[in-house]
Structure formats: C-alpha cells, structure tokens
Design a protein around this motif. Structure first.
Motif, mmCIF file in Angstrom:
data_model
loop_
_atom_site.group_PDB
_atom_site.id
_atom_site.type_symbol
_atom_site.label_atom_id
_atom_site.label_comp_id
_atom_site.label_asym_id
_atom_site.label_seq_id
_atom_site.Cartn_x
_atom_site.Cartn_y
_atom_site.Cartn_z
ATOM 1 N N LEU A 193 0.814 -1.205 0.000
ATOM 2 C CA LEU A 193 0.000 0.000 0.000
ATOM 3 C C LEU A 193 0.852 1.262 0.000
ATOM 4 O O LEU A 193 1.895 1.327 0.666
ATOM 5 N N LEU A 194 0.396 2.264 -0.728
ATOM 6 C CA LEU A 194 0.982 3.585 -0.630
ATOM 7 C C LEU A 194 0.653 4.187 0.736
ATOM 8 O O LEU A 194 -0.311 3.764 1.389
ATOM 9 N N PRO A 195 1.421 5.154 1.214
ATOM 10 C CA PRO A 195 1.105 5.784 2.496
ATOM 11 C C PRO A 195 -0.335 6.306 2.520
ATOM 12 O O PRO A 195 -0.794 6.941 1.568
ATOM 13 N N GLY A 196 -1.041 5.973 3.588
ATOM 14 C CA GLY A 196 -2.439 6.373 3.701
ATOM 15 C C GLY A 196 -3.391 5.524 2.898
ATOM 16 O O GLY A 196 -4.593 5.808 2.856
ATOM 17 N N GLY A 197 -2.884 4.452 2.275
ATOM 18 C CA GLY A 197 -3.734 3.586 1.447
ATOM 19 C C GLY A 197 -4.791 2.871 2.267
ATOM 20 O O GLY A 197 -4.656 2.682 3.480
ATOM 21 N N LEU A 198 -5.850 2.457 1.591
ATOM 22 C CA LEU A 198 -6.979 1.801 2.237
ATOM 23 C C LEU A 198 -6.875 0.285 2.129
ATOM 24 O O LEU A 198 -6.369 -0.250 1.140
ATOM 25 N N PHE A 199 -7.371 -0.379 3.141
ATOM 26 C CA PHE A 199 -7.336 -1.846 3.201
ATOM 27 C C PHE A 199 -8.672 -2.328 3.736
ATOM 28 O O PHE A 199 -9.102 -1.901 4.812
ATOM 29 N N VAL A 200 -9.336 -3.184 2.982
ATOM 30 C CA VAL A 200 -10.606 -3.766 3.406
ATOM 31 C C VAL A 200 -10.415 -5.277 3.485
ATOM 32 O O VAL A 200 -9.944 -5.902 2.532
ATOM 33 N N LEU A 201 -10.765 -5.867 4.608
ATOM 34 C CA LEU A 201 -10.674 -7.313 4.742
ATOM 35 C C LEU A 201 -11.924 -7.863 5.392
ATOM 36 O O LEU A 201 -12.661 -7.149 6.081
ATOM 37 N N SER A 202 -12.150 -9.127 5.152
ATOM 38 C CA SER A 202 -13.229 -9.839 5.831
ATOM 39 C C SER A 202 -12.728 -11.200 6.241
ATOM 40 O O SER A 202 -11.889 -11.812 5.572
ATOM 41 N N MET A 203 -13.239 -11.643 7.378
ATOM 42 C CA MET A 203 -12.918 -12.961 7.930
ATOM 43 C C MET A 203 -14.198 -13.549 8.507
ATOM 44 O O MET A 203 -15.133 -12.821 8.850
ATOM 45 N N VAL A 204 -14.215 -14.859 8.621
ATOM 46 C CA VAL A 204 -15.274 -15.530 9.363
ATOM 47 C C VAL A 204 -14.848 -15.600 10.825
ATOM 48 O O VAL A 204 -13.721 -16.008 11.132
ATOM 49 N N GLU A 205 -15.715 -15.173 11.722
ATOM 50 C CA GLU A 205 -15.365 -15.203 13.139
ATOM 51 C C GLU A 205 -15.356 -16.653 13.630
ATOM 52 O O GLU A 205 -16.389 -17.330 13.638
ATOM 53 N N ALA A 206 -14.175 -17.114 14.012
ATOM 54 C CA ALA A 206 -14.032 -18.490 14.495
ATOM 55 C C ALA A 206 -12.686 -18.620 15.186
ATOM 56 O O ALA A 206 -11.678 -18.098 14.709
ATOM 57 N N ASP A 207 -12.664 -19.322 16.294
ATOM 58 C CA ASP A 207 -11.434 -19.528 17.056
ATOM 59 C C ASP A 207 -10.796 -20.836 16.596
ATOM 60 O O ASP A 207 -10.834 -21.848 17.290
ATOM 61 N N VAL A 208 -10.223 -20.815 15.376
ATOM 62 C CA VAL A 208 -9.649 -22.033 14.790
ATOM 63 C C VAL A 208 -8.326 -21.694 14.114
ATOM 64 O O VAL A 208 -8.103 -20.556 13.690
ATOM 65 N N ASP A 209 -7.468 -22.690 13.980
ATOM 66 C CA ASP A 209 -6.176 -22.520 13.327
ATOM 67 C C ASP A 209 -5.892 -23.736 12.454
ATOM 68 O O ASP A 209 -5.794 -24.858 12.953
#
Length: 232
Positions: free
Chosen positions: A155-171
């Motif tokens: 990312l450039l400085p100040g760049g935007l980041f959108v993420l999504s995850m499924v809420e789960a306590d797993v590895d």
C-alpha cells in the motif's frame, strides 16, 4: 467463506520459500470448485458495501489489488466498473482464468501473497487500496501477521485496506467445502482487531453479517468486515 487462496507467509528470500506451507491442496480444491463458489454464496452484501466504500473514497483510476480474487465476482468487476484500475491474484489457476473472463479490463495473476510484494515477480508495484475478502482465512494463524505486513508494504502511504474474515477460534482447521476439503483459520473479533492494528493499520469501521450459504455442506457463519487505513 471467500474463494481467495492467494495468501502466504511474508518472510523474505529463501527462508520465505522454505517456511511457506504447501497449499497445493487448497489450490486444487478451488480449481475444482470453480464458478460453483458464486452459486453457493449468492448474496454478498458486506463485500459489495465495502466495494462501494472504496469506489467512493478513491479517485478514478486508483490502483486496487484484490487478494484472493476468486472468479472476479463481485469485487474485481464492481471496482473495475467503478472506474478503478484492478489487479487480482489468486493461488487457484482455475479461479484466475474465470476472473480474466469475468473482468476483461482487469489484470490477474496466479500468485501466492508471499510473492505479491513490491519488487517481486511479477513486480506488482504499489497500490492505493487492497482488498482481502475471506482470503486470509486460508492461512495458518502464524502466517497472518506476516501477510498483513506484506499488504502494508504493497500500500501507498495512507492507502486503504478492506478485509473480511469468518469469526471463528480455529487454526489450520479442515472443513468440508463444496464437495472438497479446505483448511481455514480464524479469530474472535477482538483478537482479529488486535492482529490488524498490530500490523500498523488504523481500523476505521467494523461491520458484521450473519450469513447462511445457499448449500447444505457449508454451515452458517458470522462474517466480520474491517475498513482500514495504512498508518505511516
């Protein structure tokens, strides 16, 4: 759950390659799933809303990297239609082929995020924004902070980041998925926020959605969306 398989460790050089888990099985699973993924997940309100936010926040022609682009639907097409310059990466060659057909104006690469960095091969350069919709969950937990650092560097400085995850306590947990088996990781929401903030991102907004996929072998899930800005 998203289709992105593009993510890997954020180490460098030979250590990075040696440390990266073998994700061949993940890629093969998504090659086999193909466009059935879009049939199983027909409603993507959270993803579309995040895409609209990016379109409204960025100038026309801004560069956006879609990590784990899957078939290119809906995000890469939505952003391209919104006047943004789209690059997508995915570990699944089959998904990349579909994305190229679905979003002919975009540029798509079969690539692990371990190789998606400034100066890598190909050299993707840097971006005004990065999206990672359900792609980080394909990693082992130990890799996710490293992947977030790679995104920070892209990312450039100040760049935007959108993420999504499924809420789960797993590895690195094996789950049945559209007739295949994939391995996923997740966090409870407070832990996810700590990991993201620890990678030097400011979280601007958090939303969540309860989601029931349109297929029997994928259980209902709680989806977390974070809209972030790169610090520094």
């Amino acid at each position: 759950m998203g289709s992105g398989n593009s993510v890997g460790s954020g180490n460098s050089g030979a250590d990075q390659e040696n440390a990266r888990p073998d994700r061949t099985g993940q890629a093969e699973a998504f090659d086999a799933i193909g466009d059935r993924y879009d049939e199983a997940f027909p409603h993507k309100e959270g993803q579309l809303s995040a895409g609209e936010w990016l379109i409204g926040s960025l100038p026309g022609g801004a560069r956006v990297l879609d990590l784990g682009c899957g078939t290119g639907l809906p995000t890469a097409r939505q952003l391209a239609d919104g006047g943004l310059d789209i690059v997508g990466v995915d570990l699944s060659g089959g998904m990349v082929e579909l994305a190229r057909k679905n979003v002919p104006g975009g540029v798509f690469h079969r690539l692990d995020i371990a190789d998606a960095r400034p100066g890598g091969t190909p050299d993707l350069g840097r971006f005004d924004a990065v999206t990672a919709f359900f792609s980080l969950l394909m990693l082992q937990r130990a890799e996710i902070p490293l992947a977030l650092r790679s995104i920070h560097q892209l990312l450039l400085p100040g760049g935007l980041f959108v993420l999504s995850m499924v809420e789960a306590d797993v590895d690195d947990f094996a789950i049945p998925f559209l007739g295949n088996t994939v391995r996923v990781s997740g966090y409870l929401r407070d832990d996810l926020r700590r990991v993201v903030e620890g990678a030097d991102f400011e979280i601007l907004e958090e939303t969540s959605y309860s989601y029931a996929p349109a297929i029997a072998d994928v259980p209902p899930e709680e989806q977390i969306f974070l809209r972030c800005r790169r610090r520094g």
